[in-house]
Design a protein around this motif. Structure first.
Motif: not given
Length: 486
Positions: A18-19, A41-45, A193-195
């Motif tokens: 994540f970081v 944040g989405y790239y981290g998740w 991420v949503e998928a």
């Protein structure tokens, strides 16, 4: 490396992902989030999920498959006589796993070295004494074949566990590397991420459905085995319940059904008026300050363990009913009775009915109350003629669901109603229910293939059908008669 340690490593890798994913996205965009397709944040998740999910799925699959493959390899080393049938194989493998676990514990605790554990195979004299000296106790005699299989089991498990850790953690590292390589300003991280989250939600719902299917199948398959050995008509229409593992059992279902329904009816007679009146008071009469105190106090009952209610029935309610009602009226002298269990289960269900009914009554629109008051109706008349009819479908649903809960209660019945399966109208006599007999038939040293044990599954599938029918009826009532408000 244990499974727990592997999971902790994967979680640490996911947190690092994540970081790193977030910082890499910001770095590539020149610290300007507006140039990114998604929020940082989405790239981290995305990196965190890529490091965690594939590796976790691989770990779950590995944990499921590993015992099967290890047992297959260990079984090949055992004599044919010890694995001739499934029952013998299961007993032998239980000894193998127990001995292997004991050796692992002895080596890990420093009571035995790996060399000493390996030498037991060749120096078999007084092996039981040597194992007992390091805290390894077995319920049966140890033979060389079981000892050799246990050592083989340990070696295979150790090797497989090592490669499990390497491959699973490697999969996490590869997933993290791919995620970081894919991280670019124009990468659709939010969509990925949503998928992934949608897939996790679908997986959770699928597991819930498959769990239900597994429960039904386990009950149904063993029930079929029971009815192959015991006539279906004698089970459903028999009037005597007298299991005997030496033969000649009478497994009539009707006495258990009668006890179950009798206790349930008494519990509903207690729970429905008290729960409904409490809900009406809290919703229509109590001030906010009083409601803030009374509602949590009522709901505290729902958090009390059922074994505590069972003790309450055994120590307080049962002797009270016996001394002040049953004996003076000449109806019995036992503290365990249908009335005892029914009253205590009714008290248990009070917060269930009260809470649901309170929510349903509060959902009735205030405009209906105001209209009733506007034509001169009193508060009592409004409750009786407007609010309760509007809330009745939901209240009936709550009552039927409470009845399902009463039917499935075990501990209170065991301690408060006894274990006698009989057909009687006297509420002060000891009786029992299907759930109590399910527990009784499956406990102890019993032959699992005998009809006296398999009858528990027939009782279970019957109980499942009854409670399912009540729940479906409750949902049908709610949906058919539910009032629709704008």
């Amino acid at each position: 490396m244990t499974v727990l340690l592997v999971i902790l490593v994967l979680l640490a890798l996911s947190a690092a992902g994540f970081v790193l994913g977030r910082q890499r996205a910001l770095l590539l965009s020149g610290r300007n989030p507006r140039l990114l397709h998604s929020l940082p944040g989405y790239y981290g998740w995305h990196a965190a999920l890529m490091a965690l999910i594939p590796a976790m799925l691989l770990l779950i699959l590995w944990v499921i498959v590993q015992p099967i493959l290890v047992q297959r390899d260990v079984t090949d080393t055992l004599p044919a006589a010890m694995v001739s049938d499934p029952a013998a194989l299961e007993l032998t493998m239980a000894d193998v796993r127990r001995l292997a676990g004991g050796l692992d514990a002895a080596v890990a605790g420093g009571k035995m070295t790996e060399q000493e554990a390996a030498m037991l195979r060749t120096e078999f004299t007084d092996v039981r004494g040597k194992l007992a000296s390091v805290g390894v106790a077995l319920g049966s005699d140890v033979n060389k074949d079981v000892l050799a299989a246990a050592q083989e089991y340990r070696e295979i498990t150790k090797t497989v566990s090592f490669w499990r850790a390497v491959i699973v953690i490697g999969a996490g590292v590869i997933g993290l590397g791919l995620a970081l390589a894919w991280t670019k300003p124009d990468f659709w991280a939010r969509n990925r991420v949503e998928a992934a989250l949608m897939g996790l939600l679908m997986l959770a719902s699928t597991i819930a459905i498959l769990t239900t299917v597994g429960i039904v199948w386990s009950l149904f398959s063993e029930s079929v085995n029971f009815f192959r050995q015991y006539p279906l008509s004698e089970f459903f229409f028999g009037l005597t319940w007298s299991p005997n593992f030496r033969g000649g059992s009478e497994l009539g279902f009707l006495p258990l059904l009668w006890g179950t329904l009798y206790i349930t009816v008494i519990s509903m007679i207690v729970a429905v008026p008290l729960g409904l009146f409490a809900a009406i008071y809290l919703a229509e009469y109590a001030s906010k300050r009083v409601r803030a105190w009374i509602k949590p106090l009522i709901e505290v009952i729902a958090g009390i363990p059922t074994v505590v209610f069972g003790l309450f029935a055994l120590v307080t309610v049962g002797p009270f009913l016996r001394d002040y009602f049953a004996q003076p009226l000449g109806l019995g002298n036992s503290g365990s009775s249908v009335m005892t269990a029914g009253i205590v289960i009714g008290i248990l269900n009070i917060p269930f009915i009260s809470s649901l009914s309170d929510d349903i009554i509060n959902s009735v629109p205030q405009s209906l109350r105001d209209g009733s008051y506007g034509i001169g109706a009193t508060r009592a008349e409004t409750i009786k003629q407007v609010i309760l009819p509007a809330a009745l479908p939901g209240i009936m649903g709550a009552v039927l669901m409470a009845a399902s809960r009463a039917i499935g209660e075990t501990m209170i019945v065991t301690m408060g109603a006894g274990a006698a399966a009989k057909l009687s109208l006297n509420p002060f006599e000891a009786m029992t229910t299907m759930t109590v007999k399910i527990v009784g038939q499956l406990t102890g040293d019993t032959d699992f293939a005998s009809p006296e044990t398999l009858v528990a599954f027939a009782l279970g599938i019957t109980l499942f059908v009854i409670t399912l029918a009540l729940n479906i009826l409750a949902l049908w009532i709610v949906r058919k008669y539910r009032e629709q408000y704008e």
